[in-house]
Design a protein around this motif. Structure first.
Motif, PDB file in Angstrom:
ATOM      1  N   GLU A 194      35.381  -0.281  11.930  1.00  0.00           N
ATOM      2  CA  GLU A 194      35.087   0.615  13.038  1.00  0.00           C
ATOM      3  C   GLU A 194      36.022   1.817  13.062  1.00  0.00           C
ATOM      4  O   GLU A 194      35.632   2.905  13.466  1.00  0.00           O
ATOM      5  CB  GLU A 194      35.206  -0.133  14.370  1.00  0.00           C
ATOM      6  N   ALA A 195      37.266   1.599  12.642  1.00  0.00           N
ATOM      7  CA  ALA A 195      38.265   2.659  12.711  1.00  0.00           C
ATOM      8  C   ALA A 195      38.027   3.692  11.608  1.00  0.00           C
ATOM      9  O   ALA A 195      37.464   3.369  10.560  1.00  0.00           O
ATOM     10  CB  ALA A 195      39.662   2.056  12.567  1.00  0.00           C
ATOM     11  N   PRO A 196      38.435   4.950  11.822  1.00  0.00           N
ATOM     12  CA  PRO A 196      38.287   5.974  10.780  1.00  0.00           C
ATOM     13  C   PRO A 196      38.930   5.525   9.475  1.00  0.00           C
ATOM     14  O   PRO A 196      39.993   4.892   9.480  1.00  0.00           O
ATOM     15  CB  PRO A 196      39.012   7.192  11.382  1.00  0.00           C
ATOM     16  N   PRO A 197      38.310   5.833   8.337  1.00  0.00           N
ATOM     17  CA  PRO A 197      38.779   5.283   7.058  1.00  0.00           C
ATOM     18  C   PRO A 197      40.132   5.791   6.586  1.00  0.00           C
ATOM     19  O   PRO A 197      40.723   5.183   5.699  1.00  0.00           O
ATOM     20  CB  PRO A 197      37.662   5.691   6.072  1.00  0.00           C
ATOM     21  N   VAL A 227      33.709   8.201   4.199  1.00  0.00           N
ATOM     22  CA  VAL A 227      33.471   8.698   5.558  1.00  0.00           C
ATOM     23  C   VAL A 227      32.006   8.482   5.943  1.00  0.00           C
ATOM     24  O   VAL A 227      31.693   8.046   7.057  1.00  0.00           O
ATOM     25  CB  VAL A 227      33.857  10.182   5.670  1.00  0.00           C
ATOM     26  N   ALA A 228      31.085   8.779   5.015  1.00  0.00           N
ATOM     27  CA  ALA A 228      29.656   8.599   5.314  1.00  0.00           C
ATOM     28  C   ALA A 228      29.342   7.139   5.606  1.00  0.00           C
ATOM     29  O   ALA A 228      28.603   6.824   6.544  1.00  0.00           O
ATOM     30  CB  ALA A 228      28.809   9.110   4.153  1.00  0.00           C
ATOM     31  N   ALA A 239      24.651   8.602  15.179  1.00  0.00           N
ATOM     32  CA  ALA A 239      25.815   8.417  14.305  1.00  0.00           C
ATOM     33  C   ALA A 239      26.820   9.550  14.502  1.00  0.00           C
ATOM     34  O   ALA A 239      28.038   9.323  14.556  1.00  0.00           O
ATOM     35  CB  ALA A 239      25.367   8.347  12.848  1.00  0.00           C
ATOM     36  N   ARG A 240      26.313  10.769  14.600  1.00  0.00           N
ATOM     37  CA  ARG A 240      27.198  11.925  14.792  1.00  0.00           C
ATOM     38  C   ARG A 240      27.996  11.783  16.090  1.00  0.00           C
ATOM     39  O   ARG A 240      29.212  11.993  16.115  1.00  0.00           O
ATOM     40  CB  ARG A 240      26.372  13.212  14.800  1.00  0.00           C
ATOM     41  N   ARG A 241      27.309  11.424  17.183  1.00  0.00           N
ATOM     42  CA  ARG A 241      27.994  11.309  18.471  1.00  0.00           C
ATOM     43  C   ARG A 241      29.067  10.209  18.428  1.00  0.00           C
ATOM     44  O   ARG A 241      30.180  10.385  18.929  1.00  0.00           O
ATOM     45  CB  ARG A 241      26.977  11.005  19.574  1.00  0.00           C
ATOM     46  N   LEU A 242      28.739   9.071  17.833  1.00  0.00           N
ATOM     47  CA  LEU A 242      29.701   7.974  17.754  1.00  0.00           C
ATOM     48  C   LEU A 242      30.926   8.368  16.932  1.00  0.00           C
ATOM     49  O   LEU A 242      32.065   8.055  17.297  1.00  0.00           O
ATOM     50  CB  LEU A 242      29.039   6.741  17.133  1.00  0.00           C
ATOM     51  N   ALA A 243      30.697   9.052  15.803  1.00  0.00           N
ATOM     52  CA  ALA A 243      31.807   9.434  14.926  1.00  0.00           C
ATOM     53  C   ALA A 243      32.718  10.452  15.607  1.00  0.00           C
ATOM     54  O   ALA A 243      33.953  10.373  15.499  1.00  0.00           O
ATOM     55  CB  ALA A 243      31.268  10.004  13.616  1.00  0.00           C
ATOM     56  N   VAL A 244      32.129  11.401  16.318  1.00  0.00           N
ATOM     57  CA  VAL A 244      32.932  12.400  17.024  1.00  0.00           C
ATOM     58  C   VAL A 244      33.759  11.740  18.121  1.00  0.00           C
ATOM     59  O   VAL A 244      34.939  12.039  18.320  1.00  0.00           O
ATOM     60  CB  VAL A 244      32.026  13.511  17.597  1.00  0.00           C
ATOM     61  N   GLU A 245      33.153  10.805  18.861  1.00  0.00           N
ATOM     62  CA  GLU A 245      33.871  10.100  19.923  1.00  0.00           C
ATOM     63  C   GLU A 245      35.013   9.253  19.359  1.00  0.00           C
ATOM     64  O   GLU A 245      36.093   9.169  19.948  1.00  0.00           O
ATOM     65  CB  GLU A 245      32.914   9.202  20.698  1.00  0.00           C
ATOM     66  N   GLU A 246      34.790   8.626  18.209  1.00  0.00           N
ATOM     67  CA  GLU A 246      35.772   7.712  17.641  1.00  0.00           C
ATOM     68  C   GLU A 246      36.937   8.450  16.996  1.00  0.00           C
ATOM     69  O   GLU A 246      38.096   8.042  17.131  1.00  0.00           O
ATOM     70  CB  GLU A 246      35.107   6.805  16.602  1.00  0.00           C
ATOM     71  N   SER A 247      36.662   9.520  16.271  1.00  0.00           N
ATOM     72  CA  SER A 247      37.701  10.201  15.495  1.00  0.00           C
ATOM     73  C   SER A 247      38.196  11.489  16.133  1.00  0.00           C
ATOM     74  O   SER A 247      39.290  11.965  15.805  1.00  0.00           O
ATOM     75  CB  SER A 247      37.184  10.511  14.090  1.00  0.00           C
ATOM     76  N   LEU A 291      31.583  16.117   9.193  1.00  0.00           N
ATOM     77  CA  LEU A 291      30.960  14.835   8.864  1.00  0.00           C
ATOM     78  C   LEU A 291      29.877  15.019   7.800  1.00  0.00           C
ATOM     79  O   LEU A 291      29.079  15.954   7.878  1.00  0.00           O
ATOM     80  CB  LEU A 291      30.339  14.219  10.121  1.00  0.00           C
ATOM     81  N   PRO A 292      29.803  14.123   6.798  1.00  0.00           N
ATOM     82  CA  PRO A 292      28.782  14.203   5.744  1.00  0.00           C
ATOM     83  C   PRO A 292      27.440  13.662   6.234  1.00  0.00           C
ATOM     84  O   PRO A 292      26.971  12.620   5.783  1.00  0.00           O
ATOM     85  CB  PRO A 292      29.376  13.352   4.621  1.00  0.00           C
ATOM     86  N   LEU A 293      26.819  14.375   7.161  1.00  0.00           N
ATOM     87  CA  LEU A 293      25.598  13.856   7.790  1.00  0.00           C
ATOM     88  C   LEU A 293      24.433  13.793   6.811  1.00  0.00           C
ATOM     89  O   LEU A 293      23.505  13.009   7.008  1.00  0.00           O
ATOM     90  CB  LEU A 293      25.237  14.729   8.993  1.00  0.00           C
ATOM     91  N   GLY A 294      24.455  14.616   5.752  1.00  0.00           N
ATOM     92  CA  GLY A 294      23.403  14.527   4.742  1.00  0.00           C
ATOM     93  C   GLY A 294      23.415  13.178   4.048  1.00  0.00           C
ATOM     94  O   GLY A 294      22.355  12.567   3.831  1.00  0.00           O
ATOM     95  N   ASP A 295      24.616  12.687   3.697  1.00  0.00           N
ATOM     96  CA  ASP A 295      24.730  11.367   3.077  1.00  0.00           C
ATOM     97  C   ASP A 295      24.346  10.265   4.063  1.00  0.00           C
ATOM     98  O   ASP A 295      23.782   9.245   3.671  1.00  0.00           O
ATOM     99  CB  ASP A 295      26.162  11.141   2.580  1.00  0.00           C
ATOM    100  N   VAL A 296      24.675  10.473   5.335  1.00  0.00           N
ATOM    101  CA  VAL A 296      24.303   9.493   6.358  1.00  0.00           C
ATOM    102  C   VAL A 296      22.785   9.405   6.464  1.00  0.00           C
ATOM    103  O   VAL A 296      22.203   8.313   6.497  1.00  0.00           O
ATOM    104  CB  VAL A 296      24.920   9.886   7.718  1.00  0.00           C
ATOM    105  N   GLU A 297      22.117  10.547   6.489  1.00  0.00           N
ATOM    106  CA  GLU A 297      20.650  10.569   6.571  1.00  0.00           C
ATOM    107  C   GLU A 297      20.028   9.911   5.341  1.00  0.00           C
ATOM    108  O   GLU A 297      19.070   9.130   5.453  1.00  0.00           O
ATOM    109  CB  GLU A 297      20.157  12.004   6.699  1.00  0.00           C
ATOM    110  N   ALA A 298      20.578  10.210   4.153  1.00  0.00           N
ATOM    111  CA  ALA A 298      20.057   9.609   2.923  1.00  0.00           C
ATOM    112  C   ALA A 298      20.194   8.085   2.953  1.00  0.00           C
ATOM    113  O   ALA A 298      19.312   7.358   2.480  1.00  0.00           O
ATOM    114  CB  ALA A 298      20.791  10.178   1.708  1.00  0.00           C
ATOM    115  N   THR A 299      21.280   7.586   3.528  1.00  0.00           N
ATOM    116  CA  THR A 299      21.495   6.144   3.593  1.00  0.00           C
ATOM    117  C   THR A 299      20.493   5.477   4.526  1.00  0.00           C
ATOM    118  O   THR A 299      19.910   4.432   4.197  1.00  0.00           O
ATOM    119  CB  THR A 299      22.928   5.844   4.066  1.00  0.00           C
TER     120      THR A 299
END
Length: 306
Positions: free
Chosen positions: A13-16, A50-51, A106-114, A121-129
């Motif tokens: 859960e924590a930033p890598p 990160v993705a 995913a974007r909102r959660l990552a911004v809140e966490e980190s 954020l590599p949102l393109g890789d997130v979307e591909a996944t």
């Protein structure tokens, strides 16, 4: 010490950027608690990209979205297998909208966490996944686990029917086509300036198309085989890495035991030295006592009358 599952969840859960230090601290806590199995399992955990971390956040914080993804993926595969065109088009539209909503969550959660900006954020890789998870049940399972270590992608989408093919020879093509019909007077008039494709040319073109399709299917099978080999190789690599870690832990344990034995040896040598000194002191005291006895005995003998 917290349970292994709780510790693992917190790690992913924590930033890598803090993963390695947090894992090392967790391993040390497990060793201090005497839980070598937990220490070994923690040491086997890999740092996510990160993705992958962003995807893991959705799986861990919003598991209901991942369950919805799995259900949509199942419906898509069923529609494609049964070639239900209208339903497939509707589901494909739903898929695109759903992936967009997943990426946004995913974007909102990552911004809140980190606290980092969304631009980093590599949102393109997130979307591909997420798209790959909709197409491949194995990838969906990895995403659902919340322990993804790298982003993934998928070249195609869904399952494609695989027709049975065979290589067609010139003789087969000629036999299938039959003799070329004579043009009628009505069709011959407008065609004198346009060369007409012969039956053999059409057969050759069809043969080339079929051969190309056959080659594509063969390459797809080779690709699937190569991917399976890659997964098996990755499995062997993970086992080898685990064995290496276990051997390293054994060396660490033996080093600790050797250090303890060396400490005990040093203490024993010091104790021997103390006891040797005590023995020498006792020897001197005994010799002095014997001399005193002799002196006293001599004095008594002098007092006796002749």
């Amino acid at each position: 010490m917290l349970g292994i599952d709780v510790v693992t969840r917190r790690l992913y859960e924590a930033p890598p950027d803090g993963f390695v230090a947090a894992r090392a601290a967790a391993i040390e806590d497990a060793r201090k608690a005497g839980d070598r199995d937990a220490a070994k399992r923690l040491a086997a955990l890999k740092k996510p990209t990160v993705a992958a971390w962003v995807v893991n956040l959705v799986a861990l914080r919003r598991p209901e979205l991942i369950e919805e993804l799995v259900q949509l993926a199942t419906a898509l595969r069923a529609a494609q297998r049964e070639l239900r065109g209208d339903e497939l088009r509707e589901l494909s539209t739903q898929r695109r909208k759903f992936v967009s909503s997943l990426v946004d969550a995913a974007r909102r959660l990552a911004v809140e966490e980190s606290g980092a900006g969304a631009a980093k954020l590599p949102l393109g890789d997130v979307e591909a996944t997420f798209t790959a998870a909709l197409a491949d049940p194995e990838i969906a399972g990895q995403v659902r686990s919340g322990r993804l270590i790298r982003a993934v992608s998928y070249a195609g989408f869904g399952e494609v029917p695989r027709p049975r093919l065979r290589l067609v020879t010139d003789a087969d093509a000629d036999a299938d086509v039959g003799p070329e019909p004579e043009p009628s007077a009505e069709t011959a008039a407008p065609e004198p300036s346009q060369p007409r494709q012969t039956a053999r040319e059409r057969a050759a073109e069809e043969r080339r198309r079929r051969e190309k399709d056959l080659r594509r299917r063969e390459l797809e099978r080779d690709l699937n085989t190569a991917r399976a080999d890659e997964r098996r190789a990755d499995g062997r690599l993970e086992k080898a890495e685990e064995a290496e870690r276990e051997a390293g832990h054994l060396v660490e344990d033996l080093d600790a035991e050797l250090a303890e034995l060396e400490r005990r040896r040093t203490e024993a040598v010091a104790d021997v030295a103390r006891r040797k000194l005590a023995r020498r002191t006792a020897e001197r005291d005994a010799a002095a006592a014997r001399r005193r006895v002799g002196d006293v005995q001599a004095a008594l003998d002098e007092l006796e009358p002749p």
